[in-house]
Design a protein around this motif. Sequence first.
Motif, PDB file in Angstrom:
ATOM      1  N   LYS A  58     -15.483  -1.347   9.538  1.00 39.99           N
ATOM      2  CA  LYS A  58     -14.751  -2.466   8.952  1.00 39.99           C
ATOM      3  C   LYS A  58     -14.218  -2.098   7.576  1.00 39.99           C
ATOM      4  O   LYS A  58     -14.937  -1.564   6.738  1.00 39.99           O
ATOM      5  N   ILE A  59     -12.936  -2.402   7.346  1.00 36.12           N
ATOM      6  CA  ILE A  59     -12.287  -2.129   6.051  1.00 36.12           C
ATOM      7  C   ILE A  59     -11.968  -3.438   5.330  1.00 36.12           C
ATOM      8  O   ILE A  59     -12.363  -3.658   4.196  1.00 36.12           O
ATOM      9  N   ASP A  60     -11.211  -4.327   5.995  1.00 32.04           N
ATOM     10  CA  ASP A  60     -10.825  -5.633   5.459  1.00 32.04           C
ATOM     11  C   ASP A  60     -10.218  -5.513   4.061  1.00 32.04           C
ATOM     12  O   ASP A  60     -10.723  -6.063   3.093  1.00 32.04           O
ATOM     13  N   ALA A  61      -9.104  -4.780   3.977  1.00 37.74           N
ATOM     14  CA  ALA A  61      -8.407  -4.589   2.703  1.00 37.74           C
ATOM     15  C   ALA A  61      -6.913  -4.760   2.917  1.00 37.74           C
ATOM     16  O   ALA A  61      -6.411  -4.611   4.032  1.00 37.74           O
ATOM     17  N   LEU A  62      -6.202  -5.104   1.854  1.00 36.73           N
ATOM     18  CA  LEU A  62      -4.755  -5.246   1.946  1.00 36.73           C
ATOM     19  C   LEU A  62      -4.107  -3.920   2.321  1.00 36.73           C
ATOM     20  O   LEU A  62      -4.546  -2.853   1.873  1.00 36.73           O
ATOM     21  N   VAL A  63      -3.063  -4.014   3.136  1.00 31.34           N
ATOM     22  CA  VAL A  63      -2.329  -2.815   3.535  1.00 31.34           C
ATOM     23  C   VAL A  63      -1.657  -2.200   2.314  1.00 31.34           C
ATOM     24  O   VAL A  63      -1.001  -2.893   1.528  1.00 31.34           O
ATOM     25  N   SER A  64      -1.828  -0.901   2.149  1.00 29.42           N
ATOM     26  CA  SER A  64      -1.144  -0.176   1.076  1.00 29.42           C
ATOM     27  C   SER A  64      -0.906   1.250   1.534  1.00 29.42           C
ATOM     28  O   SER A  64      -1.664   1.793   2.354  1.00 29.42           O
TER      29      SER A  64
ATOM     30  N   ILE B  33      -4.392  -2.907  12.056  1.00 28.89           N
ATOM     31  CA  ILE B  33      -3.802  -3.779  11.038  1.00 28.89           C
ATOM     32  C   ILE B  33      -3.559  -5.154  11.640  1.00 28.89           C
ATOM     33  O   ILE B  33      -2.908  -5.280  12.683  1.00 28.89           O
ATOM     34  N   ARG B  34      -4.116  -6.173  10.986  1.00 28.10           N
ATOM     35  CA  ARG B  34      -3.899  -7.568  11.405  1.00 28.10           C
ATOM     36  C   ARG B  34      -3.246  -8.313  10.251  1.00 28.10           C
ATOM     37  O   ARG B  34      -3.835  -8.452   9.188  1.00 28.10           O
ATOM     38  N   GLY B  35      -2.018  -8.773  10.481  1.00 27.50           N
ATOM     39  CA  GLY B  35      -1.289  -9.447   9.415  1.00 27.50           C
ATOM     40  C   GLY B  35      -0.985  -8.472   8.290  1.00 27.50           C
ATOM     41  O   GLY B  35      -0.374  -7.423   8.498  1.00 27.50           O
ATOM     42  N   ASP B  36      -1.455  -8.788   7.072  1.00 21.47           N
ATOM     43  CA  ASP B  36      -1.218  -7.898   5.935  1.00 21.47           C
ATOM     44  C   ASP B  36      -2.490  -7.179   5.507  1.00 21.47           C
ATOM     45  O   ASP B  36      -2.585  -6.667   4.402  1.00 21.47           O
ATOM     46  N   ARG B  37      -3.490  -7.110   6.418  1.00 20.06           N
ATOM     47  CA  ARG B  37      -4.763  -6.490   6.069  1.00 20.06           C
ATOM     48  C   ARG B  37      -5.137  -5.392   7.070  1.00 20.06           C
ATOM     49  O   ARG B  37      -4.827  -5.489   8.261  1.00 20.06           O
ATOM     50  N   ILE B  38      -5.790  -4.368   6.537  1.00 21.42           N
ATOM     51  CA  ILE B  38      -6.360  -3.330   7.392  1.00 21.42           C
ATOM     52  C   ILE B  38      -7.710  -3.842   7.872  1.00 21.42           C
ATOM     53  O   ILE B  38      -8.627  -4.037   7.067  1.00 21.42           O
ATOM     54  N   LEU B  39      -7.814  -4.090   9.160  1.00 21.21           N
ATOM     55  CA  LEU B  39      -9.024  -4.701   9.717  1.00 21.21           C
ATOM     56  C   LEU B  39     -10.171  -3.690   9.784  1.00 21.21           C
ATOM     57  O   LEU B  39     -11.270  -3.939   9.295  1.00 21.21           O
ATOM     58  N   SER B  40      -9.920  -2.548  10.403  1.00 18.53           N
ATOM     59  CA  SER B  40     -10.948  -1.516  10.528  1.00 18.53           C
ATOM     60  C   SER B  40     -10.301  -0.174  10.836  1.00 18.53           C
ATOM     61  O   SER B  40      -9.131  -0.107  11.220  1.00 18.53           O
TER      62      SER B  40
END
Length: 283
Positions: free
Chosen positions: A153-159, A180-187
């Motif tokens: 699990k990462i749960d961080a904004l995409v960059s 990637i889910r929405g604008d976040r890196i899920l895992s």
Amino acid sequence: METLNTILNTVRNISISAIIDILIVAFLLYRTYKLIIETRAELLLRGIIFILLLIPISYIFNLTMVYTIISKTITIGVLTLVIIFQPEIRRMLEHIGRSAFSDRRVLRDTDILTRVVNDIVVAMDNLSHSKTGALIVIEQDTGLGDISETGTKIDALVSTSLLENIFVPNTPLHDGATIIRGDRILSSGCVLPLTANKDISKKLGTRHRAALGLSEVSDSLILIVSEETGTISLALNGKLVRNYDKDRLQKILVKILTTKIERKQTWKERMDQWLSKKDRTSS
């Protein structure tokens, strides 16, 4: 003339429920045909139609043995078909579910969408130039919760920087897929199902086969960078397109994802839109 009158009387007496019934059946048959065309189920469908035509023919011409064999085995045949073509049936039901219901996973803010696409494209371009292997999945309507649980699990904004760091060679998350889910890196470091398609090129590696496998069972966008050639590829709906450059990749991602925004509206958004139109009409 009598036949024409019969047709006209039938048309006059047809009810609204009957029309709805016909339209629903026609729509389901059309969608089923669209889903199975150009798959192994297409040839099977031809065989089924041929066998079904044999039943009345064998009955009319008194072909007792043929009629008995076909009529006795047809029930077992249906069960066998369900088992053999379970992946195709699952894909059809998932497609119907995606078409019938909107989903909160669709990113609807165009500004955020543009930023996310830019960060992904820049990361893919940089990884391509350095020939760093990468596998990125952009979740859409089909939930990938079970896939994400196979990774970290990462749960961080995409960059751009984070995506590039994830795929640094010889790091724990390098070999798996990033969701990637929405604008976040899920895992990251996730395991994807491999395609069972035997017709794909032998030159394609595990990343490409995994991308195709997931695209066959979901509507996700899967991006791949080959670590041998640095080629950028996109897998979607069981198809793999290769040799994307930065500009072309940007255009196709924006086109697909913005079309999704325009097509998908929540029930609340639809109701608000309807009420605003009603208010303007009344005023």
